[in-house]
Design an enzyme around this catalytic site. Structure first.
Site, PDB file in Angstrom:
ATOM      1  N   PRO A 129       4.328  -4.799   9.740  1.00  0.00           N
ATOM      2  CA  PRO A 129       5.451  -5.329  10.529  1.00  0.00           C
ATOM      3  C   PRO A 129       6.795  -4.973   9.901  1.00  0.00           C
ATOM      4  O   PRO A 129       6.839  -4.497   8.763  1.00  0.00           O
ATOM      5  CB  PRO A 129       5.221  -6.836  10.465  1.00  0.00           C
ATOM      6  CG  PRO A 129       4.466  -7.049   9.216  1.00  0.00           C
ATOM      7  CD  PRO A 129       3.602  -5.840   9.029  1.00  0.00           C
ATOM      8  N   ASP A 184       0.117   4.572  -2.839  1.00  0.00           N
ATOM      9  CA  ASP A 184      -0.074   5.895  -2.235  1.00  0.00           C
ATOM     10  C   ASP A 184      -0.933   6.813  -3.093  1.00  0.00           C
ATOM     11  O   ASP A 184      -1.253   7.919  -2.667  1.00  0.00           O
ATOM     12  CB  ASP A 184       1.286   6.572  -1.988  1.00  0.00           C
ATOM     13  CG  ASP A 184       2.021   5.907  -0.851  1.00  0.00           C
ATOM     14  OD1 ASP A 184       3.207   6.213  -0.643  1.00  0.00           O
ATOM     15  OD2 ASP A 184       1.410   5.048  -0.174  1.00  0.00           O
ATOM     16  N   ILE A 219      -1.181  -4.074  -1.800  1.00  0.00           N
ATOM     17  CA  ILE A 219      -0.018  -3.841  -0.936  1.00  0.00           C
ATOM     18  C   ILE A 219      -0.388  -3.868   0.541  1.00  0.00           C
ATOM     19  O   ILE A 219       0.278  -4.523   1.344  1.00  0.00           O
ATOM     20  CB  ILE A 219       0.656  -2.475  -1.274  1.00  0.00           C
ATOM     21  CG1 ILE A 219       0.973  -2.369  -2.766  1.00  0.00           C
ATOM     22  CG2 ILE A 219       1.888  -2.251  -0.404  1.00  0.00           C
ATOM     23  CD1 ILE A 219       2.089  -3.284  -3.253  1.00  0.00           C
ATOM     24  N   ARG A 256       1.299  15.517   7.497  1.00  0.00           N
ATOM     25  CA  ARG A 256       2.492  14.673   7.520  1.00  0.00           C
ATOM     26  C   ARG A 256       3.130  14.601   6.138  1.00  0.00           C
ATOM     27  O   ARG A 256       4.327  14.373   6.021  1.00  0.00           O
ATOM     28  CB  ARG A 256       2.116  13.250   7.960  1.00  0.00           C
ATOM     29  CG  ARG A 256       1.522  13.196   9.339  1.00  0.00           C
ATOM     30  CD  ARG A 256       1.267  11.789   9.762  1.00  0.00           C
ATOM     31  NE  ARG A 256       2.489  11.006   9.561  1.00  0.00           N
ATOM     32  CZ  ARG A 256       2.552   9.702   9.827  1.00  0.00           C
ATOM     33  NH1 ARG A 256       1.513   9.063  10.269  1.00  0.00           N
ATOM     34  NH2 ARG A 256       3.675   9.040   9.632  1.00  0.00           N
TER      35      ARG A 256
HETATM   36  C1  EPZ Z   1       6.691   2.740   2.268  1.00  0.00           C
HETATM   37  O1  EPZ Z   1       6.174   2.145   3.439  1.00  0.00           O
HETATM   38  C2  EPZ Z   1       6.121   4.149   2.231  1.00  0.00           C
HETATM   39  N1  EPZ Z   1       6.589   4.891   3.404  1.00  0.00           N
HETATM   40  C3  EPZ Z   1       4.601   4.087   2.220  1.00  0.00           C
HETATM   41  O2  EPZ Z   1       4.105   5.428   2.120  1.00  0.00           O
HETATM   42  C4  EPZ Z   1       4.164   3.296   0.988  1.00  0.00           C
HETATM   43  O3  EPZ Z   1       2.756   3.192   0.990  1.00  0.00           O
HETATM   44  C5  EPZ Z   1       4.800   1.902   1.018  1.00  0.00           C
HETATM   45  O4  EPZ Z   1       6.235   2.025   1.106  1.00  0.00           O
HETATM   46  C6  EPZ Z   1       4.473   1.083  -0.212  1.00  0.00           C
HETATM   47  O5  EPZ Z   1       4.901   1.765  -1.365  1.00  0.00           O
HETATM   48  C7  EPZ Z   1       7.854   5.387   3.396  1.00  0.00           C
HETATM   49  O6  EPZ Z   1       8.609   5.213   2.450  1.00  0.00           O
HETATM   50  C8  EPZ Z   1       8.277   6.154   4.613  1.00  0.00           C
HETATM   51  P1  EPZ Z   1       6.555  -1.684   2.580  1.00  0.00           P
HETATM   52  P2  EPZ Z   1       6.803   0.752   3.960  1.00  0.00           P
HETATM   53  O7  EPZ Z   1       7.582  -2.186   3.537  1.00  0.00           O
HETATM   54  O8  EPZ Z   1       8.217   0.657   3.559  1.00  0.00           O
HETATM   55  C9  EPZ Z   1       4.620  -5.702   4.230  1.00  0.00           C
HETATM   56  C10 EPZ Z   1       2.839   7.283   2.739  1.00  0.00           C
HETATM   57  O9  EPZ Z   1       1.638   7.497   2.659  1.00  0.00           O
HETATM   58  N2  EPZ Z   1       5.849  -5.837   5.035  1.00  0.00           N
HETATM   59  O10 EPZ Z   1       6.945  -1.512   1.152  1.00  0.00           O
HETATM   60  O11 EPZ Z   1       6.456   0.624   5.395  1.00  0.00           O
HETATM   61  C11 EPZ Z   1       3.800  -4.495   4.631  1.00  0.00           C
HETATM   62  O12 EPZ Z   1       2.941  -4.804   5.722  1.00  0.00           O
HETATM   63  C12 EPZ Z   1       3.316   5.924   3.207  1.00  0.00           C
HETATM   64  O13 EPZ Z   1       3.736   8.100   2.446  1.00  0.00           O
HETATM   65  C13 EPZ Z   1       5.988  -6.951   5.849  1.00  0.00           C
HETATM   66  O14 EPZ Z   1       5.102  -7.806   5.936  1.00  0.00           O
HETATM   67  O15 EPZ Z   1       5.967  -0.302   3.116  1.00  0.00           O
HETATM   68  C14 EPZ Z   1       3.032  -4.187   3.369  1.00  0.00           C
HETATM   69  O16 EPZ Z   1       1.903  -5.024   3.300  1.00  0.00           O
HETATM   70  C15 EPZ Z   1       2.166   5.028   3.594  1.00  0.00           C
HETATM   71  N3  EPZ Z   1       7.145  -7.084   6.566  1.00  0.00           N
HETATM   72  C16 EPZ Z   1       4.021  -4.558   2.258  1.00  0.00           C
HETATM   73  O17 EPZ Z   1       4.995  -5.431   2.878  1.00  0.00           O
HETATM   74  C17 EPZ Z   1       8.163  -6.162   6.507  1.00  0.00           C
HETATM   75  O18 EPZ Z   1       9.197  -6.358   7.166  1.00  0.00           O
HETATM   76  C18 EPZ Z   1       4.772  -3.373   1.653  1.00  0.00           C
HETATM   77  O19 EPZ Z   1       5.270  -2.624   2.730  1.00  0.00           O
HETATM   78  C19 EPZ Z   1       7.990  -5.032   5.680  1.00  0.00           C
HETATM   79  C20 EPZ Z   1       6.836  -4.890   4.951  1.00  0.00           C
END
Ligand code: EPZ
Length: 430
Positions: free
Chosen positions: A123, A306, A328, A398
């Site tokens: 989300p 990752d 995560i 990607r």
């Molecule tokens: C970034 O995703 C990266 N993508 C991901 O890489 C990476 O796995 C991830 O950070 C964690 O390091 C990019 O930077 C484009 P988060 P992001 O917000 O920002 C929860 C790849 O393979 N969450 O840090 O979307 C979420 O569900 C990709 O290159 C909420 O609940 O990840 C997760 O469980 C995959 N609400 C945790 O926090 C929110 O509003 C961390 O997510 C936002 C996040």
């Protein structure tokens, strides 16, 4: 549907150069919306996700072009369409990164809600909560987020309940042109966030504290054009080092940033690998099979989620057992059953996988489910005896630039095949 066909069992040896980091480039490109001028980008990787972000910026009215020296120039001044449509956002969740910049620049934005993906619901509630704290009115309906701040955003103190990488980036970009100061608490410390902050500062933003859990931004009236450079891709770097180790070879990656991989490299040394760091190069090899070594994914500087699939692939051939704990994302073990098809011994219990090392893997058809899982499957295929075909490799394109070319240079026997017909079973089920 394209596949990667791998004939495994050959030690990989040699040197590859790291590309620019996908997860640094994506927010950097989105930041062009904030700039009253042309931004020139160096070391942008040629990846599907980058192409998607470029299409999104063009859709919004920006001028986007690569020159003959592989520099990317973006002029956002003509942009006049503060929208991110579903058909673009559905192919790349990170499109949500335009929300903060559009709102800061235009005082309004309409961005399709990113769907979930294979690894979890993902989300953006923290992004939206932060923008509301900065005075935006947010509604979510018909699958779109509509945000408005007709009198501009106001700086605020924002505490993230959970560390969020793109949440930190989105709100940092929103705060750059806001009225007054913003403090982001429990912010992401990822190197990609630091790259974004340093780049925005080079364009005139007032930001401090990046790389710590507290980032402060003082709003300015505008950003000027200039040049920015993407950091090397630490996840790609680690993937190629793992390719050398899993095949009993010896690989060096140049043009990388070893400091960004502290946790991964420390775990490799614990597992018995030799890691040689020299400036912007890292070399890895092991004189004997690795030892089973536990990992738990954490926000940076902890072990990167990752790299969880890639490290798990390494551990399938290690001596002894280990646990892989994913903290995560709620569903980031899609690669486990595919690794088991290659002969790995892995048991799942909630967010923990127990990996028991085996003495060999055997090639088989496997299916990629998400970007990093597919990297883990390619690694296992490189070590497995016989032929492994990895299908649905659009996932891997990607995030990995010319993967079969770079692996081929290291001695892998790997080719990309387009598979016009759909086979019964896996492929045929679509
Ligand atoms: C970034 O995703 C990266 N993508 C991901 O890489 C990476 O796995 C991830 O950070 C964690 O390091 C990019 O930077 C484009 P988060 P992001 O917000 O920002 C929860 C790849 O393979 N969450 O840090 O979307 C979420 O569900 C990709 O290159 C909420 O609940 O990840 C997760 O469980 C995959 N609400 C945790 O926090 C929110 O509003 C961390 O997510 C936002 C996040």
């Amino acid at each position: 549907m394209e596949q990667l066909v791998i004939h495994g069992g050959r030690p990989l040896r040699g040197t590859v150069e790291a590309s620019g980091a996908k997860n640094a480039a994506l927010p950097l490109l989105a930041a062009s919306i904030l700039v009253d001028g042309v931004v020139t980008y160096h070391r942008i990787p040629h990846l599907r996700d980058i192409a998607t972000m470029m299409s999104l910026l063009v859709y919004q009215g920006a001028k986007v072009e690569f020159d003959d020296k592989n520099r990317l120039h973006i002029d956002g001044r003509e942009a006049d369409q503060p929208e991110a449509p579903y058909d673009l956002v559905k192919t790349m969740r990170a499109s949500a990164l335009v929300l903060g910049p559009l709102l800061a620049r235009f005082g309004k934005a309409r961005v399709s809600l990113p769907g979930g993906c294979a690894i979890g619901a993902r989300p953006i509630d923290m992004h939206l909560k932060g923008l509301e704290a900065m005075g935006a009115a947010i509604t979510v309906e018909h699958g779109y987020v509509s945000a408005s701040a007709p009198y501009g955003l106001i700086g605020a103190r924002i505490f993230f309940d959970q560390v969020t990488v793109t949440g930190t980036e989105n709100l940092m970009m929103a705060a750059v042109l806001a009225e007054g100061g913003t403090v982001l608490e429990n912010a992401s410390r990822e190197p990609e966030v630091v790259n974004l902050a340093e780049s925005l500062r080079a364009l005139g933003a007032k930001i401090q504290g990046e790389g710590t859990g507290t980032i402060t931004i003082q709003g300015v009236s505008s950003l000027r054009g200039g040049s920015v450079t993407t950091i090397p891709d630490r996840i790609e770097t680690a993937t190629y080092l793992a390719a050398g180790l899993i095949t009993g070879g010896d690989v060096m990656v140049t043009g990388c940033e070893p400091a960004d991989l502290e946790s991964f490299l420390t775990h490799l040394v614990s597992a018995g690998a030799t890691v040689e760091v020299n400036g912007d190069t890292i070399r890895c090899f092991a004189k004997r099979p690795l030892r089973g070594t536990d990992i738990q994914t954490m926000p940076h500087p902890g072990f990167p989620t990752d790299l969880q699939a890639q490290f798990m692939a390494l551990m399938t051939l290690a001596e002894g057992s280990c646990t892989v704990r994913e903290t995560i994302f709620e569903n980031r073990f899609m690669h486990v059953q595919e690794l088991v098809r290659l002969g790995a011994e892995i048991q799942l219990a909630g967010n923990t996988a127990v990996v028991r090392g085996v003495d060999h893997l055997s090639g088989a058809p496997v299916m990629a489910t998400d970007l990093r899982a597919s990297a883990g499957l390619v690694l296992a295929g490189l070590a497995a005896e016989g032929e492994t075909t990895v299908s649905r490799i659009y996932h891997i394109d990607r995030g990995y630039e010319r993967i079969e070319e770079k692996l081929g240079k290291l001695g892998a026997v790997i080719e990309r095949r387009s598979n016009g017909h759909s086979m019964l079973g896996g492929e045929g089920l679509g």
